[in-house]
Design an enzyme around this catalytic site. Sequence first.
Site, PDB file in Angstrom:
ATOM      1  N   GLY A  46       0.833  -1.189   0.000  1.00 48.32           N
ATOM      2  CA  GLY A  46       0.000   0.000   0.000  1.00 48.32           C
ATOM      3  C   GLY A  46       0.867   1.237   0.000  1.00 48.32           C
ATOM      4  O   GLY A  46       2.041   1.187   0.386  1.00 48.32           O
ATOM      5  N   GLN A  51       2.967   9.983   1.193  1.00 46.39           N
ATOM      6  CA  GLN A  51       4.266   9.292   1.166  1.00 46.39           C
ATOM      7  C   GLN A  51       5.082   9.649  -0.072  1.00 46.39           C
ATOM      8  O   GLN A  51       6.282   9.396  -0.110  1.00 46.39           O
ATOM      9  CB  GLN A  51       4.078   7.772   1.242  1.00 46.39           C
ATOM     10  CG  GLN A  51       3.540   7.314   2.595  1.00 46.39           C
ATOM     11  CD  GLN A  51       3.436   5.801   2.646  1.00 46.39           C
ATOM     12  OE1 GLN A  51       2.443   5.249   2.176  1.00 46.39           O
ATOM     13  NE2 GLN A  51       4.439   5.145   3.178  1.00 46.39           N
ATOM     14  N   GLU A 132      -3.137   2.829   5.694  1.00 50.38           N
ATOM     15  CA  GLU A 132      -3.079   3.860   4.644  1.00 50.38           C
ATOM     16  C   GLU A 132      -3.983   5.038   4.974  1.00 50.38           C
ATOM     17  O   GLU A 132      -3.618   6.193   4.740  1.00 50.38           O
ATOM     18  CB  GLU A 132      -3.477   3.279   3.284  1.00 50.38           C
ATOM     19  CG  GLU A 132      -2.553   2.186   2.762  1.00 50.38           C
ATOM     20  CD  GLU A 132      -1.089   2.526   2.826  1.00 50.38           C
ATOM     21  OE1 GLU A 132      -0.715   3.715   2.740  1.00 50.38           O
ATOM     22  OE2 GLU A 132      -0.298   1.593   2.991  1.00 50.38           O
ATOM     23  N   HIS A 135      -2.422   7.481   7.253  1.00 48.45           N
ATOM     24  CA  HIS A 135      -1.488   8.405   6.577  1.00 48.45           C
ATOM     25  C   HIS A 135      -2.202   9.671   6.118  1.00 48.45           C
ATOM     26  O   HIS A 135      -1.617  10.761   6.128  1.00 48.45           O
ATOM     27  CB  HIS A 135      -0.878   7.733   5.332  1.00 48.45           C
ATOM     28  CG  HIS A 135       0.344   6.907   5.594  1.00 48.45           C
ATOM     29  ND1 HIS A 135       1.508   7.432   6.101  1.00 48.45           N
ATOM     30  CD2 HIS A 135       0.593   5.597   5.378  1.00 48.45           C
ATOM     31  CE1 HIS A 135       2.427   6.467   6.197  1.00 48.45           C
ATOM     32  NE2 HIS A 135       1.888   5.341   5.770  1.00 48.45           N
TER      33      HIS A 135
HETATM   34 ZN    ZN Z   1       2.843   3.544   5.712  1.00 46.05          ZN
END
Ligand code: ZN
Length: 163
Positions: A46, A51, A132, A135
Site C-alpha cells: 500500500g 508518502q 493507509e 497516513h
Molecule cells: Zn505507511
Amino acid sequence: MAIRSIREFGDPVLNKPCKEVTEVTPRIRELVEDMLETMYEANGVGLAAPQVGVLKRIVVIDVTGEDPMILINPKITESDGEQTGNEGCLSLPGKGGIVTRPNHVKCSAFNIEMEPIEIEGEELLARAICHELDHLDGHLYTELVEGEVYDVKPEADEDDEEV
Ligand code: ZN
C-alpha cells in the site's frame, strides 16, 4: 509513469492532514499511476499520497500483487474484530512493530472515475486499509506500536508487509 521518491519518517509532510479530491484531473491520474508503480517497485502492499509528498486523500493498495485498488477520499464505515501483528511502512524502511488493528473493515471511497465504491477487507487487507487511511490524517503506525519499533532483517521478513 514514473517512480516517485518515498518520503521517510521525519519528513513533516507525513504529519499533515490531506485534502479531499474534488476532481480527477490528468495530474491526479498520473499521480495514481506513479503511486502504483512506486508501490510495486518498493514491494509494498500500500502507499498513500503523502508518502510521495502530495497532500491529497488518495491511497493505493494491493495485498496480493494482482489486485490493485485505488481509493480516493476513502472512509472506514464499519470495523470489527481485532488482529495483532507485525506492521511496517515504506516510509520507515527496515523497521517494524507490533500493532493491533480491526480484523475486518468496510470502506467507502471513489474510484479513478470518481464513482462511489465500497470495499471490504479482512486480515492483511483490513490492516492495510487502516494503515493507509491513517497516513491521510498525518498519522503513522509508530504512534500505535506496542513495545518498540524494531529493525527488520531484510532476508527474514517475508511476513512483514510494508505499507
Ligand atoms: Zn505507511
